[in-house]
Enzyme design. Structure first.
Site, PDB file in Angstrom:
ATOM      1  N   GLY A  46       0.882  -1.163   0.000  1.00 54.88           N
ATOM      2  CA  GLY A  46       0.000   0.000   0.000  1.00 54.88           C
ATOM      3  C   GLY A  46       0.913   1.204   0.000  1.00 54.88           C
ATOM      4  O   GLY A  46       1.890   1.232  -0.743  1.00 54.88           O
ATOM      5  N   GLU A  47       0.651   2.141   0.859  1.00 57.82           N
ATOM      6  CA  GLU A  47       1.532   3.301   0.978  1.00 57.82           C
ATOM      7  C   GLU A  47       2.056   3.322   2.411  1.00 57.82           C
ATOM      8  O   GLU A  47       1.272   3.478   3.347  1.00 57.82           O
ATOM      9  CB  GLU A  47       0.720   4.562   0.643  1.00 57.82           C
ATOM     10  CG  GLU A  47       1.558   5.781   0.391  1.00 57.82           C
ATOM     11  CD  GLU A  47       2.579   5.571  -0.727  1.00 57.82           C
ATOM     12  OE1 GLU A  47       2.223   5.027  -1.783  1.00 57.82           O
ATOM     13  OE2 GLU A  47       3.746   5.943  -0.516  1.00 57.82           O
ATOM     14  N   SER A  48       3.354   3.153   2.571  1.00 54.77           N
ATOM     15  CA  SER A  48       3.888   2.995   3.931  1.00 54.77           C
ATOM     16  C   SER A  48       3.604   4.198   4.815  1.00 54.77           C
ATOM     17  O   SER A  48       3.347   4.046   6.011  1.00 54.77           O
ATOM     18  CB  SER A  48       5.384   2.696   3.889  1.00 54.77           C
ATOM     19  OG  SER A  48       6.066   3.691   3.156  1.00 54.77           O
ATOM     20  N   CYS A  78       6.143  -5.406   0.445  1.00 55.91           N
ATOM     21  CA  CYS A  78       6.257  -4.081  -0.148  1.00 55.91           C
ATOM     22  C   CYS A  78       6.195  -2.996   0.933  1.00 55.91           C
ATOM     23  O   CYS A  78       7.116  -2.885   1.729  1.00 55.91           O
ATOM     24  CB  CYS A  78       5.225  -3.899  -1.251  1.00 55.91           C
ATOM     25  SG  CYS A  78       5.719  -2.634  -2.428  1.00 55.91           S
ATOM     26  N   ARG A 105      12.782   3.477  -0.420  1.00 58.58           N
ATOM     27  CA  ARG A 105      11.454   3.463  -1.051  1.00 58.58           C
ATOM     28  C   ARG A 105      11.568   3.753  -2.540  1.00 58.58           C
ATOM     29  O   ARG A 105      12.483   4.423  -2.980  1.00 58.58           O
ATOM     30  CB  ARG A 105      10.557   4.519  -0.404  1.00 58.58           C
ATOM     31  CG  ARG A 105      10.306   4.267   1.068  1.00 58.58           C
ATOM     32  CD  ARG A 105       9.436   5.354   1.653  1.00 58.58           C
ATOM     33  NE  ARG A 105       8.131   5.373   0.997  1.00 58.58           N
ATOM     34  CZ  ARG A 105       7.326   6.432   1.018  1.00 58.58           C
ATOM     35  NH1 ARG A 105       7.693   7.546   1.601  1.00 58.58           N
ATOM     36  NH2 ARG A 105       6.155   6.367   0.417  1.00 58.58           N
ATOM     37  N   ILE A 133       5.631  -3.361  -7.575  1.00 60.20           N
ATOM     38  CA  ILE A 133       4.823  -2.161  -7.850  1.00 60.20           C
ATOM     39  C   ILE A 133       5.371  -1.004  -7.019  1.00 60.20           C
ATOM     40  O   ILE A 133       5.266  -1.026  -5.790  1.00 60.20           O
ATOM     41  CB  ILE A 133       3.335  -2.384  -7.507  1.00 60.20           C
ATOM     42  CG1 ILE A 133       2.777  -3.593  -8.273  1.00 60.20           C
ATOM     43  CG2 ILE A 133       2.517  -1.124  -7.840  1.00 60.20           C
ATOM     44  CD1 ILE A 133       1.398  -4.029  -7.831  1.00 60.20           C
ATOM     45  N   ARG A 134       5.978  -0.037  -7.684  1.00 64.69           N
ATOM     46  CA  ARG A 134       6.640   1.073  -6.963  1.00 64.69           C
ATOM     47  C   ARG A 134       7.372   0.542  -5.735  1.00 64.69           C
ATOM     48  O   ARG A 134       7.230   1.048  -4.615  1.00 64.69           O
ATOM     49  CB  ARG A 134       5.621   2.138  -6.566  1.00 64.69           C
ATOM     50  CG  ARG A 134       5.124   2.951  -7.764  1.00 64.69           C
ATOM     51  CD  ARG A 134       4.205   4.073  -7.369  1.00 64.69           C
ATOM     52  NE  ARG A 134       2.948   3.565  -6.819  1.00 64.69           N
ATOM     53  CZ  ARG A 134       1.987   3.030  -7.550  1.00 64.69           C
ATOM     54  NH1 ARG A 134       2.095   2.949  -8.865  1.00 64.69           N
ATOM     55  NH2 ARG A 134       0.894   2.593  -6.992  1.00 64.69           N
ATOM     56  N   HIS A 169       5.086  -8.407  -4.378  1.00 64.71           N
ATOM     57  CA  HIS A 169       3.722  -8.745  -3.950  1.00 64.71           C
ATOM     58  C   HIS A 169       3.360 -10.203  -4.233  1.00 64.71           C
ATOM     59  O   HIS A 169       2.709 -10.478  -5.244  1.00 64.71           O
ATOM     60  CB  HIS A 169       2.714  -7.868  -4.708  1.00 64.71           C
ATOM     61  CG  HIS A 169       2.738  -6.435  -4.298  1.00 64.71           C
ATOM     62  ND1 HIS A 169       1.869  -5.900  -3.390  1.00 64.71           N
ATOM     63  CD2 HIS A 169       3.541  -5.429  -4.685  1.00 64.71           C
ATOM     64  CE1 HIS A 169       2.118  -4.619  -3.217  1.00 64.71           C
ATOM     65  NE2 HIS A 169       3.138  -4.304  -4.011  1.00 64.71           N
ATOM     66  N   GLU A 171       1.104 -11.853  -3.052  1.00 66.30           N
ATOM     67  CA  GLU A 171      -0.357 -12.041  -2.981  1.00 66.30           C
ATOM     68  C   GLU A 171      -1.035 -11.735  -4.316  1.00 66.30           C
ATOM     69  O   GLU A 171      -2.201 -12.022  -4.501  1.00 66.30           O
ATOM     70  CB  GLU A 171      -0.952 -11.176  -1.855  1.00 66.30           C
ATOM     71  CG  GLU A 171      -1.108  -9.688  -2.147  1.00 66.30           C
ATOM     72  CD  GLU A 171       0.200  -8.890  -2.107  1.00 66.30           C
ATOM     73  OE1 GLU A 171       1.289  -9.487  -2.020  1.00 66.30           O
ATOM     74  OE2 GLU A 171       0.117  -7.647  -2.184  1.00 66.30           O
TER      75      GLU A 171
END
Ligand code: GLN
Length: 196
Positions: A46-48, A78, A105, A133-134, A169, A171
């Site tokens: 997600g976004e840390s 991630c 990051r 992903i990023r 990821h 998942e």
């Protein structure tokens, strides 16, 4: 075996599906009290910064201290790997600091925002489909930590005792071998604690 997936933001349902596929009961965790009856926890991507902020707000920073002290395994993917790290390049403060790692990051730059590669992962698979992903990467693994996988000469998966981190990821694939590896860790730690 009951595993929680931290459900503040990010790829929650996907982790629950994979954990079920790998043979565990899995629940979304929104409140710190819900950690109590779990055997392990997944912190999703997600976004840390967003997840970290909510973890602070909802008491997870404190509640995860006894959880970790009880040797319950935690798997960060991630953003989750960023939240587990002791140091984050360019940031004053880190979050849980459970793993003696430094992470950077968004390490792969804009032109490679997301991509998939097949990677050998020690103890997991010779050919794991890794979706980035990023993604961050792990700059350094210190102390008792082990490097499990590298891509492009950068560390992308590591383990330190009860803690497991992946920059990608697992998942978001149909391959549950990484989740199975985590469940084996959970079993190991549960048996260690079991009365004889
Ligand atoms: N770039 C995100 C961060 O720094 C992580 C991306 C992800 O979890 N897919 O938190």
């Amino acid at each position: 075996m009951k595993i929680g997936v931290l459900a503040l933001q990010g790829a929650v349902a996907e982790h629950i599906r994979m954990l079920n596929q790998a043979g565990a009961e899995a629940v979304a965790v929104k409140k710190a009290e819900e950690l109590r009856d779990l055997d392990g926890l997944v912190i999703p991507g997600g976004e840390s910064t967003a997840i970290g902020k909510m973890m602070r707000k909802y008491g997870f920073m404190e509640a995860l201290q006894p959880f970790a002290a009880e040797k319950k395994p935690i798997f960060g993917t991630c953003a989750g790997a960023i939240l587990l790290a002791k140091e984050i390049v360019g940031q004053e403060e880190a979050y849980l600091r459970f793993m003696d790692t430094t992470v950077e990051r968004n390490a792969y730059g804009r032109q490679k925002d997301s991509f998939e590669v097949s990677l050998p992962i020690a103890g997991v698979a010779p050919d794991f489909p890794a979706v980035f992903i990023r993604a961050p990467y792990i700059v350094e693994v210190r102390g008792a930590g082990q490097v499990l996988a590298k891509y492009d000469n950068k560390i992308v998966a590591a383990r330190e005792g009860q803690f497991l981190a992946a920059a990608f990821h697992p998942e978001l694939t149909e391959d549950s071998r990484f989740h199975k590896y985590f469940l084996d860790m959970v079993k190991e730690y549960r048996e260690d604690k079991a009365p004889v």
